[in-house]
Design a protein around this motif. Sequence first.
Motif, PDB file in Angstrom:
ATOM      1  N   ALA A 135       0.774  -1.169  -0.096  1.00 36.38           N
ATOM      2  CA  ALA A 135      -0.094  -0.015   0.091  1.00 36.38           C
ATOM      3  C   ALA A 135       0.883   1.241   0.015  1.00 36.38           C
ATOM      4  CB  ALA A 135      -0.985  -0.122   1.257  1.00 36.38           C
ATOM      5  N   GLY A 136       1.881   1.210   0.798  1.00 35.23           N
ATOM      6  CA  GLY A 136       2.941   2.265   0.849  1.00 35.23           C
ATOM      7  C   GLY A 136       3.501   2.639  -0.623  1.00 35.23           C
ATOM      8  N   LYS A 137       3.651   1.562  -1.520  1.00 39.41           N
ATOM      9  CA  LYS A 137       4.412   1.680  -2.576  1.00 39.41           C
ATOM     10  C   LYS A 137       3.368   2.421  -3.570  1.00 39.41           C
ATOM     11  CE  LYS A 137       8.549  -0.073  -1.879  1.00 39.41           C
ATOM     12  NZ  LYS A 137       9.720   0.606  -2.100  1.00 39.41           N
ATOM     13  N   LEU A 138       2.240   1.982  -3.576  1.00 40.42           N
ATOM     14  CA  LEU A 138       1.170   2.397  -4.214  1.00 40.42           C
ATOM     15  C   LEU A 138       0.858   3.711  -3.941  1.00 40.42           C
ATOM     16  CD1 LEU A 138      -1.698  -0.555  -4.244  1.00 40.42           C
ATOM     17  CD2 LEU A 138       0.340   0.237  -6.030  1.00 40.42           C
ATOM     18  N   ALA A 139       0.843   4.314  -2.944  1.00 40.94           N
ATOM     19  CA  ALA A 139       0.744   5.527  -2.433  1.00 40.94           C
ATOM     20  C   ALA A 139       1.900   6.449  -3.093  1.00 40.94           C
ATOM     21  CB  ALA A 139       0.771   5.844  -0.736  1.00 40.94           C
ATOM     22  N   GLU A 140       3.088   5.946  -2.911  1.00 42.17           N
ATOM     23  CA  GLU A 140       4.098   6.623  -3.467  1.00 42.17           C
ATOM     24  C   GLU A 140       3.931   6.981  -5.047  1.00 42.17           C
ATOM     25  OE1 GLU A 140       6.713   8.079  -2.098  1.00 42.17           O
ATOM     26  OE2 GLU A 140       6.451   7.240  -0.268  1.00 42.17           O
ATOM     27  N   LEU A 141       3.364   5.754  -5.740  1.00 33.76           N
ATOM     28  CA  LEU A 141       3.131   5.747  -7.177  1.00 33.76           C
ATOM     29  C   LEU A 141       2.321   6.867  -7.568  1.00 33.76           C
ATOM     30  CD1 LEU A 141       3.529   4.815  -9.736  1.00 33.76           C
ATOM     31  CD2 LEU A 141       1.705   2.959  -9.430  1.00 33.76           C
ATOM     32  N   LEU A 142       1.214   7.044  -6.664  1.00 34.83           N
ATOM     33  CA  LEU A 142      -0.015   8.033  -6.833  1.00 34.83           C
ATOM     34  C   LEU A 142       0.489   9.200  -6.717  1.00 34.83           C
ATOM     35  CD1 LEU A 142      -2.887   8.653  -7.396  1.00 34.83           C
ATOM     36  CD2 LEU A 142      -3.283   8.275  -5.008  1.00 34.83           C
ATOM     37  N   ALA A 143       1.221   9.544  -5.700  1.00 33.14           N
ATOM     38  CA  ALA A 143       1.851  10.658  -5.402  1.00 33.14           C
ATOM     39  C   ALA A 143       2.800  11.162  -6.408  1.00 33.14           C
ATOM     40  CB  ALA A 143       2.598  10.908  -4.120  1.00 33.14           C
ATOM     41  N   SER A 144       3.584  10.378  -7.050  1.00 32.46           N
ATOM     42  CA  SER A 144       4.568  10.701  -8.081  1.00 32.46           C
ATOM     43  C   SER A 144       3.719  10.879  -9.449  1.00 32.46           C
ATOM     44  CB  SER A 144       5.560   9.460  -8.340  1.00 32.46           C
ATOM     45  OG  SER A 144       6.509   9.360  -7.159  1.00 32.46           O
ATOM     46  N   GLY A 145       2.551  10.032  -9.624  1.00 32.66           N
ATOM     47  CA  GLY A 145       2.022  10.414 -10.870  1.00 32.66           C
ATOM     48  C   GLY A 145       1.305  11.736 -10.963  1.00 32.66           C
ATOM     49  N   GLU A 146       0.814  12.249  -9.729  1.00 36.19           N
ATOM     50  CA  GLU A 146       0.135  13.791  -9.516  1.00 36.19           C
ATOM     51  C   GLU A 146       1.295  14.735  -9.719  1.00 36.19           C
ATOM     52  OE1 GLU A 146      -1.393  14.020  -5.705  1.00 36.19           O
ATOM     53  OE2 GLU A 146      -3.187  13.078  -6.151  1.00 36.19           O
ATOM     54  N   ASN A 147       2.668  14.414  -9.478  1.00 37.49           N
ATOM     55  CA  ASN A 147       3.538  15.466  -9.749  1.00 37.49           C
ATOM     56  C   ASN A 147       3.906  15.202 -11.259  1.00 37.49           C
ATOM     57  OD1 ASN A 147       4.171  15.939  -7.013  1.00 37.49           O
ATOM     58  ND2 ASN A 147       5.576  14.365  -6.710  1.00 37.49           N
ATOM     59  N   LEU A 148       3.972  14.314 -12.049  1.00 35.89           N
ATOM     60  CA  LEU A 148       4.040  14.015 -13.324  1.00 35.89           C
ATOM     61  C   LEU A 148       2.876  14.797 -14.118  1.00 35.89           C
ATOM     62  CD1 LEU A 148       5.648  12.979 -15.709  1.00 35.89           C
ATOM     63  CD2 LEU A 148       4.314  11.023 -15.491  1.00 35.89           C
ATOM     64  N   ILE A 149       1.845  14.776 -13.787  1.00 34.24           N
ATOM     65  CA  ILE A 149       0.659  15.223 -14.532  1.00 34.24           C
ATOM     66  C   ILE A 149       0.756  16.904 -14.462  1.00 34.24           C
ATOM     67  CG2 ILE A 149      -1.908  15.575 -14.329  1.00 34.24           C
ATOM     68  CD1 ILE A 149      -2.234  12.766 -13.342  1.00 34.24           C
ATOM     69  N   LYS A 150       1.247  17.466 -13.292  1.00 36.65           N
ATOM     70  CA  LYS A 150       1.282  18.831 -13.072  1.00 36.65           C
ATOM     71  C   LYS A 150       2.429  19.464 -14.060  1.00 36.65           C
ATOM     72  CE  LYS A 150       0.020  18.935  -8.171  1.00 36.65           C
ATOM     73  NZ  LYS A 150       0.523  19.263  -6.589  1.00 36.65           N
ATOM     74  N   LEU A 151       3.457  18.434 -14.285  1.00 35.35           N
ATOM     75  CA  LEU A 151       4.429  18.917 -15.221  1.00 35.35           C
ATOM     76  C   LEU A 151       4.022  18.944 -16.635  1.00 35.35           C
ATOM     77  CD1 LEU A 151       7.590  17.048 -13.817  1.00 35.35           C
ATOM     78  CD2 LEU A 151       7.249  19.568 -13.771  1.00 35.35           C
TER      79      LEU A 151
END
Length: 257
Positions: free
Chosen positions: A212-228
């Motif tokens: 679950a921690g890995k999935l949360a990290e993936l979600l947060a990183s994905g949001e950063n990518l979308i912002k870029l």
Amino acid sequence: MTTATDAGTIAALLNELRTTTSSIANDEWLSQDLAATPKANMNELGSSGKPLQALDSAGVGFLTPMISFLEEPLNQLRGNPDGVQQGAGEFQDASKSATTVADTYREKASSETSGWTGDSATDYAKTGKEIADGVLSVAETALTNATAMIKAGEVVAQVVAEVTRLITEALGKIVPIMTQAIAAAPATFGQSIAAAIPQCVQIAVDCGVQIAGKLAELLASGENLIKLVEGAQAVLKVVKQALSVIGDKSTSQEATA
């Protein structure tokens, strides 16, 4: 963000797009945890392995329904790596085409006005650079999208590999416990198995927390990518507005002349 249309501004916007592409390519959008996670081949996206099958091989397959939740994230993350490559390839082709157009225009604008002098030569050279940089901005945005698609696919594949590793690691603890419990079952009238099952389920639950921690990290990183990516689209919008103003000015000047 301004909509000034001088060559310096469009050049600055182009550099901003290039910086965004570089940030994506260099994984600056990744969380600290994912950045430290070992890389994986994108083919992991299309993997179909079922780590829990190791329980069947070890003769303790009856545990599978109790800890099947461990494999659910893998089913959600897996996809078609060819689709990612194809989509990114289309953006890359668009970027190359736009770059060729910009280079061709810049070359012709220079060669066809080599004999010009005075204000007309200066103004035309300035406008030519603005337009060429504007077209390059389109090319750079397409490259940004291509890079984002590839990087996103790679990171999801990375998480697939990491989740698989965590499950395999948990099974490495579970199987010996259950094997020993089964061996002791005749002497304990099955009590050893009854005692081992909660231990094994708890190991699986602890593993699930890590996943679950890995999935949360993936979600947060994905949001950063979308912002870029969204930021790049916003910059391109300003470039398009600037090019429109340049076109209007050119038309007005020609009418006046």
